[in-house]
Write a protein that holds these residues in place. Sequence first.
Motif, short mmCIF file in Angstrom:
data_model
loop_
_atom_site.label_atom_id
_atom_site.label_comp_id
_atom_site.label_asym_id
_atom_site.label_seq_id
_atom_site.Cartn_x
_atom_site.Cartn_y
_atom_site.Cartn_z
N ALA A 178 0.84 -1.20 0.00
CA ALA A 178 0.00 0.00 0.00
C ALA A 178 0.88 1.24 0.00
O ALA A 178 2.04 1.20 0.42
CB ALA A 178 -0.92 0.01 1.22
N PHE A 189 -4.17 2.98 -1.25
CA PHE A 189 -3.36 2.51 -2.36
C PHE A 189 -3.19 3.64 -3.38
O PHE A 189 -4.02 4.54 -3.47
CB PHE A 189 -4.00 1.29 -3.02
CG PHE A 189 -4.24 0.16 -2.06
CD1 PHE A 189 -3.24 -0.76 -1.79
CD2 PHE A 189 -5.45 0.03 -1.40
CE1 PHE A 189 -3.46 -1.79 -0.88
CE2 PHE A 189 -5.68 -0.98 -0.50
CZ PHE A 189 -4.68 -1.91 -0.23
N ARG A 194 -3.71 -0.14 -6.75
CA ARG A 194 -4.79 -0.71 -5.94
C ARG A 194 -5.14 -2.12 -6.44
O ARG A 194 -5.37 -3.03 -5.63
CB ARG A 194 -6.00 0.21 -6.02
CG ARG A 194 -7.14 -0.13 -5.08
CD ARG A 194 -8.18 0.98 -5.14
NE ARG A 194 -9.32 0.75 -4.28
CZ ARG A 194 -10.32 1.61 -4.12
NH1 ARG A 194 -10.28 2.77 -4.77
NH2 ARG A 194 -11.34 1.34 -3.33
N PRO A 198 -6.38 -4.98 -2.44
CA PRO A 198 -7.42 -5.07 -1.41
C PRO A 198 -8.07 -6.44 -1.31
O PRO A 198 -8.29 -6.95 -0.21
CB PRO A 198 -8.43 -4.00 -1.85
CG PRO A 198 -7.66 -3.05 -2.69
CD PRO A 198 -6.65 -3.89 -3.40
N GLN A 226 -9.16 2.82 1.88
CA GLN A 226 -9.58 1.90 0.83
C GLN A 226 -9.61 0.46 1.28
O GLN A 226 -10.21 -0.39 0.62
CB GLN A 226 -8.67 2.07 -0.39
CG GLN A 226 -8.82 3.45 -1.02
CD GLN A 226 -7.78 3.74 -2.07
OE1 GLN A 226 -6.68 3.18 -2.05
NE2 GLN A 226 -8.10 4.62 -3.00
#
Length: 260
Positions: A178, A189, A194, A198, A226
């Motif tokens: 991250a 991120f 990203r 996640p 996020q």
Amino acid sequence: MDKVVASAADAVADIPDGATIAVGGFGLCGIPTVILRALLEQGATNLEAVSNNAGVDDAGLGLLLGAHRLRRIVASYVGENKEFARQYLSGELEVELTPQGTLAERLRAGGSGIPGFYTITGAGTQIADGGLPWKYAEDGSVAVSSPAKDTREFSTFGQTNTYVLEEAIAADFALVRAAVGDRHGNLVFHESARNFNPIAAMSGKTTIVEVEKLVEPGDIDPHDVQLPGVYVHRVVELTPAQAADKRIEKLTVREPGQEG
């Protein structure tokens, strides 16, 4: 709870032989390079990796692959890694190729406590019918094939289609990267980095994240989080040099004075 650990080596010290690891990143974008190198040095072997891709020959998961630490990979795209192709075709590596969106949802489902889901992706193909070569024998014959999957008819928006049952993925460990993280594990991120981070983090029973910038709890606006810290168990703070070490997978340049 302060989840920061002293080093990447400490963070991966308890990953055992045979573990399943979900790894964030897409190509070389957003991959947890420091954690993966620490895992290489730690020595765990016979690992199953779940990742969008297998890195390249000398970076990312490619390091573990080159050291013969991986026994199996669940991935969507592996075209940039010659060693991957060699091990797969020679029968050294088992490979479960999975449609990219399906892989993403399998990871998300694993992190959400959903055991499986039906998707139209793969219906009418070997994804559903089985027979994809997962592993070859030394003589080039197929040693392990994918099994047939359950299918059902569903009507949506006035149209009936065949859907394929896909099972969730819950990894033993998740390794992610991250841009910003706090001591509680809340993460932000950077743009396209990203990608798979996640959902890989969600799927891990133990999630380890390397952060380019570590901040104190409360420094991240709740609206900017996020991935909440409930999914994160260990945080590794990168040095400025480690944070800046980002390879370009393919560099295309034009000659001086060339137009277009």
